[in-house]
Motif scaffolding. Structure first.
Motif, PDB file in Angstrom:
ATOM      1  N   VAL A   1       0.847  -1.203   0.000  1.00  0.00           N
ATOM      2  CA  VAL A   1       0.000   0.000   0.000  1.00  0.00           C
ATOM      3  C   VAL A   1       0.885   1.257   0.000  1.00  0.00           C
ATOM      4  O   VAL A   1       0.637   2.219  -0.739  1.00  0.00           O
ATOM      5  N   LEU A   2       1.948   1.210   0.808  1.00  0.00           N
ATOM      6  CA  LEU A   2       2.888   2.352   0.890  1.00  0.00           C
ATOM      7  C   LEU A   2       3.455   2.693  -0.489  1.00  0.00           C
ATOM      8  O   LEU A   2       3.485   3.861  -0.894  1.00  0.00           O
ATOM      9  N   ASP A   3       3.920   1.662  -1.211  1.00  0.00           N
ATOM     10  CA  ASP A   3       4.532   1.899  -2.534  1.00  0.00           C
ATOM     11  C   ASP A   3       3.543   2.578  -3.475  1.00  0.00           C
ATOM     12  O   ASP A   3       3.916   3.434  -4.266  1.00  0.00           O
ATOM     13  N   TRP A   4       2.278   2.203  -3.367  1.00  0.00           N
ATOM     14  CA  TRP A   4       1.258   2.824  -4.215  1.00  0.00           C
ATOM     15  C   TRP A   4       0.976   4.256  -3.753  1.00  0.00           C
ATOM     16  O   TRP A   4       0.912   5.183  -4.561  1.00  0.00           O
ATOM     17  N   LEU A   5       0.851   4.440  -2.429  1.00  0.00           N
ATOM     18  CA  LEU A   5       0.543   5.779  -1.897  1.00  0.00           C
ATOM     19  C   LEU A   5       1.609   6.790  -2.315  1.00  0.00           C
ATOM     20  O   LEU A   5       1.312   7.947  -2.609  1.00  0.00           O
ATOM     21  N   LYS A   6       2.882   6.320  -2.361  1.00  0.00           N
ATOM     22  CA  LYS A   6       3.995   7.230  -2.686  1.00  0.00           C
ATOM     23  C   LYS A   6       3.855   7.828  -4.091  1.00  0.00           C
ATOM     24  O   LYS A   6       4.414   8.865  -4.387  1.00  0.00           O
ATOM     25  N   GLN A   7       3.098   7.129  -4.954  1.00  0.00           N
ATOM     26  CA  GLN A   7       2.942   7.605  -6.351  1.00  0.00           C
ATOM     27  C   GLN A   7       1.778   8.587  -6.505  1.00  0.00           C
ATOM     28  O   GLN A   7       1.577   9.129  -7.585  1.00  0.00           O
ATOM     29  N   GLN A   8       1.000   8.800  -5.453  1.00  0.00           N
ATOM     30  CA  GLN A   8      -0.225   9.588  -5.617  1.00  0.00           C
ATOM     31  C   GLN A   8       0.048  11.076  -5.396  1.00  0.00           C
ATOM     32  O   GLN A   8       0.770  11.439  -4.460  1.00  0.00           O
ATOM     33  N   PRO A   9      -0.548  11.934  -6.237  1.00  0.00           N
ATOM     34  CA  PRO A   9      -0.233  13.368  -6.175  1.00  0.00           C
ATOM     35  C   PRO A   9      -0.908  14.123  -5.019  1.00  0.00           C
ATOM     36  O   PRO A   9      -0.539  15.245  -4.727  1.00  0.00           O
ATOM     37  N   GLN A  10      -1.875  13.504  -4.344  1.00  0.00           N
ATOM     38  CA  GLN A  10      -2.641  14.240  -3.321  1.00  0.00           C
ATOM     39  C   GLN A  10      -1.856  14.439  -2.011  1.00  0.00           C
ATOM     40  O   GLN A  10      -2.248  15.225  -1.170  1.00  0.00           O
ATOM     41  N   PHE A  11      -0.768  13.675  -1.844  1.00  0.00           N
ATOM     42  CA  PHE A  11      -0.090  13.693  -0.536  1.00  0.00           C
ATOM     43  C   PHE A  11       1.224  14.459  -0.593  1.00  0.00           C
ATOM     44  O   PHE A  11       1.989  14.325  -1.549  1.00  0.00           O
ATOM     45  N   SER A  12       1.493  15.215   0.477  1.00  0.00           N
ATOM     46  CA  SER A  12       2.799  15.880   0.535  1.00  0.00           C
ATOM     47  C   SER A  12       3.815  14.971   1.224  1.00  0.00           C
ATOM     48  O   SER A  12       5.011  15.099   1.014  1.00  0.00           O
ATOM     49  N   GLN A  13       3.356  14.055   2.066  1.00  0.00           N
ATOM     50  CA  GLN A  13       4.268  13.101   2.716  1.00  0.00           C
ATOM     51  C   GLN A  13       3.562  11.766   2.936  1.00  0.00           C
ATOM     52  O   GLN A  13       2.358  11.754   3.243  1.00  0.00           O
ATOM     53  N   VAL A  14       4.326  10.699   2.755  1.00  0.00           N
ATOM     54  CA  VAL A  14       3.810   9.368   3.069  1.00  0.00           C
ATOM     55  C   VAL A  14       4.730   8.813   4.155  1.00  0.00           C
ATOM     56  O   VAL A  14       5.936   8.646   3.946  1.00  0.00           O
ATOM     57  N   LEU A  15       4.150   8.562   5.326  1.00  0.00           N
ATOM     58  CA  LEU A  15       4.971   8.268   6.506  1.00  0.00           C
ATOM     59  C   LEU A  15       4.980   6.771   6.825  1.00  0.00           C
ATOM     60  O   LEU A  15       3.925   6.158   7.019  1.00  0.00           O
ATOM     61  N   HIS A  16       6.177   6.231   6.852  1.00  0.00           N
ATOM     62  CA  HIS A  16       6.407   4.830   7.228  1.00  0.00           C
ATOM     63  C   HIS A  16       7.915   4.725   7.468  1.00  0.00           C
ATOM     64  O   HIS A  16       8.691   5.284   6.686  1.00  0.00           O
ATOM     65  N   PRO A  17       8.350   4.031   8.513  1.00  0.00           N
ATOM     66  CA  PRO A  17       9.789   4.045   8.823  1.00  0.00           C
ATOM     67  C   PRO A  17      10.672   3.496   7.698  1.00  0.00           C
ATOM     68  O   PRO A  17      11.853   3.834   7.630  1.00  0.00           O
ATOM     69  N   SER A  18      10.115   2.651   6.818  1.00  0.00           N
ATOM     70  CA  SER A  18      10.948   2.092   5.745  1.00  0.00           C
ATOM     71  C   SER A  18      11.126   3.079   4.598  1.00  0.00           C
ATOM     72  O   SER A  18      11.912   2.825   3.687  1.00  0.00           O
ATOM     73  N   ASN A  19      10.381   4.192   4.632  1.00  0.00           N
ATOM     74  CA  ASN A  19      10.494   5.186   3.567  1.00  0.00           C
ATOM     75  C   ASN A  19      11.744   6.043   3.819  1.00  0.00           C
ATOM     76  O   ASN A  19      11.808   6.761   4.823  1.00  0.00           O
ATOM     77  N   PRO A  20      12.746   5.973   2.922  1.00  0.00           N
ATOM     78  CA  PRO A  20      13.998   6.702   3.171  1.00  0.00           C
ATOM     79  C   PRO A  20      13.808   8.206   3.298  1.00  0.00           C
ATOM     80  O   PRO A  20      14.650   8.890   3.860  1.00  0.00           O
ATOM     81  N   ASP A  21      12.666   8.731   2.784  1.00  0.00           N
ATOM     82  CA  ASP A  21      12.435  10.183   2.880  1.00  0.00           C
ATOM     83  C   ASP A  21      11.921  10.597   4.268  1.00  0.00           C
ATOM     84  O   ASP A  21      11.737  11.783   4.525  1.00  0.00           O
ATOM     85  N   VAL A  22      11.652   9.627   5.121  1.00  0.00           N
ATOM     86  CA  VAL A  22      10.995   9.939   6.392  1.00  0.00           C
ATOM     87  C   VAL A  22      12.023  10.012   7.524  1.00  0.00           C
ATOM     88  O   VAL A  22      12.924   9.174   7.611  1.00  0.00           O
ATOM     89  N   ALA A  23      11.869  11.030   8.384  1.00  0.00           N
ATOM     90  CA  ALA A  23      12.795  11.216   9.510  1.00  0.00           C
ATOM     91  C   ALA A  23      12.819   9.961  10.378  1.00  0.00           C
ATOM     92  O   ALA A  23      11.772   9.382  10.660  1.00  0.00           O
ATOM     93  N   GLY A  24      14.012   9.569  10.791  1.00  0.00           N
ATOM     94  CA  GLY A  24      14.166   8.395  11.651  1.00  0.00           C
ATOM     95  C   GLY A  24      14.363   7.108  10.866  1.00  0.00           C
ATOM     96  O   GLY A  24      14.582   6.046  11.461  1.00  0.00           O
ATOM     97  N   HIS A  25      14.316   7.194   9.524  1.00  0.00           N
ATOM     98  CA  HIS A  25      14.458   5.982   8.708  1.00  0.00           C
ATOM     99  C   HIS A  25      15.769   5.241   9.031  1.00  0.00           C
ATOM    100  O   HIS A  25      15.782   4.010   9.149  1.00  0.00           O
ATOM    101  N   GLN A  26      16.857   6.006   9.191  1.00  0.00           N
ATOM    102  CA  GLN A  26      18.158   5.347   9.412  1.00  0.00           C
ATOM    103  C   GLN A  26      18.178   4.574  10.732  1.00  0.00           C
ATOM    104  O   GLN A  26      18.831   3.536  10.844  1.00  0.00           O
ATOM    105  N   PHE A  27      17.440   5.063  11.736  1.00  0.00           N
ATOM    106  CA  PHE A  27      17.415   4.356  13.034  1.00  0.00           C
ATOM    107  C   PHE A  27      16.619   3.055  12.895  1.00  0.00           C
ATOM    108  O   PHE A  27      16.977   2.024  13.450  1.00  0.00           O
ATOM    109  N   TRP A  28      15.531   3.127  12.145  1.00  0.00           N
ATOM    110  CA  TRP A  28      14.727   1.915  11.896  1.00  0.00           C
ATOM    111  C   TRP A  28      15.570   0.889  11.128  1.00  0.00           C
ATOM    112  O   TRP A  28      15.598  -0.296  11.475  1.00  0.00           O
ATOM    113  N   ALA A  29      16.268   1.375  10.073  1.00  0.00           N
ATOM    114  CA  ALA A  29      17.028   0.459   9.214  1.00  0.00           C
ATOM    115  C   ALA A  29      18.093  -0.275  10.023  1.00  0.00           C
ATOM    116  O   ALA A  29      18.366  -1.458   9.792  1.00  0.00           O
ATOM    117  N   GLU A  30      18.660   0.415  10.999  1.00  0.00           N
ATOM    118  CA  GLU A  30      19.725  -0.210  11.790  1.00  0.00           C
ATOM    119  C   GLU A  30      19.146  -1.173  12.841  1.00  0.00           C
ATOM    120  O   GLU A  30      19.634  -2.290  12.995  1.00  0.00           O
TER     121      GLU A  30
END
Ligand SMILES: Cc1ncc(COP(=O)(O)O)c(C=O)c1O
Length: 397
Positions: free
Chosen positions: A275-304
């Protein structure tokens, strides 16, 4: 079979006891307020702090201790107490460890009712509540008065994964207790009691068993897990003296659901990524928040820390500012598979709308302005869920 003269007595004093050797897939269910002592010796020798010395329903039964042991194991801890809801488990920690004059630090993205409860304590008992930014460990500045820090990984609405390593290290150096709301990770995404190469550990985890362990969207329960016997005893004393207890039936239901909890968690995690991968393609949103999304703050802490790539089934979106409250309400009301309701971890996908301006104390520069909608992914097929969101977005055209 013992026979009684009067049928009424026979109805009350059960004629048959299950033999010790009988074995079933699920453990037997004990419902108890009263627990019967065999003799006065048992009565006078009992030690309610010993988990296997049964004395009264509020202190535990084999049913509650079985679930407690399992939750401790899932989370990587040694001791566990059960409470009637996740929020009640949070409040158990606050009431066991905070005293007048203490300071408690709370992440800006913490579960809202925890902060509300602490602010209530602040006003009534002179307990100072301070807020830090979970992705900036520098914003946590413990003082001599700091007793406790609340962590949440990831925050359950904006889904930032905190800088857990540096926050826990800093807390340990300052002799501050660390309590993690572990509901999102559920003991499955990472081990809160051993989450780094340096074997860092939090002191206490709290888990809303209402979510993944229950898995049905129908039972409320919470847990508090530790590895430290002294902390556990302090919690246990508060738990017993406050009369905190859970129903045997609810406990047995959650115990039954544990067998497939990790399968459900994995499926919901996978569906959320689709669902996240699809949401990221939609023009209505300014941000799509999920820890696996590299554009989201805290992603590096989740990845580690969640190096296996696991995450709960929560995804949030921030709508572009041109979508006002009326539009977001129309969007939510147009969804059919996603039901409008609080909570997550059940079979049915849920949606909830939030106004960030009303939720945050700090100015979160990483979050865009706009209304936030959180999707909790259930067990439906993710393509059907995407279709549902697509149909609801069309209503905004
Ligand atoms: C992160 C988190 N912690 C705690 C709770 C509280 O759990 P309960 O609903 O069982 O009180 C919730 C509930 O939504 C939650 O999302």
């Amino acid at each position: 079979m013992t026979k009684h003269n009067c049928p009424q007595t026979a109805l009350i004093h059960a004629p048959r006891q299950a033999p010790q050797y009988i074995e079933t897939i699920q453990p037997p269910l004990f419902r108890a307020s009263t627990i019967i002592f065999k003799t006065t010796t048992h009565l006078f020798d009992r030690h309610w702090t010993d988990a296997y010395d049964y004395s009264y329903g509020t202190h535990g039964t084999p049913t509650t201790f079985t679930l407690a042991d399992n939750i401790a194991q899932i989370e990587g801890g040694d001791f566990c107490l059960l409470a009637p809801s996740g929020l009640s488990a949070i409040n158990l920690v606050n009431s066991a460890f905070l005293s007048s004059g203490d300071e408690v630090w709370v992440a800006d993205n913490i579960y809202g009712p925890n902060l509300e409860h602490l602010k209530n304590l602040q006003d009534r008992y002179d307990i100072r509540v301070r807020i830090y930014n979970p992705i900036d460990a520098e914003s946590f500045q413990p003082t001599e008065k700091t007793k406790l820090i609340w962590l949440e990984a990831a925050g359950s609405v904006t889904l930032e994964f905190p800088d857990l390593k540096n926050l826990v290290k800093k807390a340990q150096q300052a002799n501050v207790l660390t309590a993690l709301d572990n509901t999102w990770g559920a003991g499955l995404a990472f081990n809160a009691f051993d989450f780094s190469d340096e074997h860092l550990s939090v002191d206490i985890t709290v888990h809303a068993l209402t979510k993944y362990p229950s898995g049905g969207g129908d039972i409320l329960m919470g847990s508090v897990v530790t590895r430290d016997q002294l902390l556990h005893h302090k919690l246990y004393r508060m738990h017993a003296t406050q009369g905190i207890s859970v129903s045997g039936d609810d406990t047995a239901q959650i115990q039954r659901s544990l067998a497939h909890m990790s399968l459900r968690y994995e499926q919901q995690s996978k569906s959320a990524i689709t669902v996240l991968d699809w949401l990221k393609q939609q023009p209505q949103f300014s941000q799509v928040l999920h820890p696996s999304n590299p554009d989201v703050a805290g992603h590096q802490f989740w990845a580690e820390i969640c190096s296996t790539g696991k995450s709960a089934g929560l995804v949030s979106v921030i709508f572009k500012p041109e979508y006002d409250l009326a539009a977001i309400r129309k969007f939510c009301d147009s969804l059919t598979l996603f039901k409008l309701g609080f909570s997550w971890g059940g079979p049915v996908s849920l949606v909830m709308l939030y106004d960030l301006k009303q939720m945050r104390e700090l100015k979160n520069t990483h979050l865009q302005q706009g209304l936030l909608v959180r999707f909790c992914i259930g067990l439906e097929h993710p393509e059907d869920l995407i279709q549902d969101i697509q149909n609801a977005l069309k209503q905004l055209e």
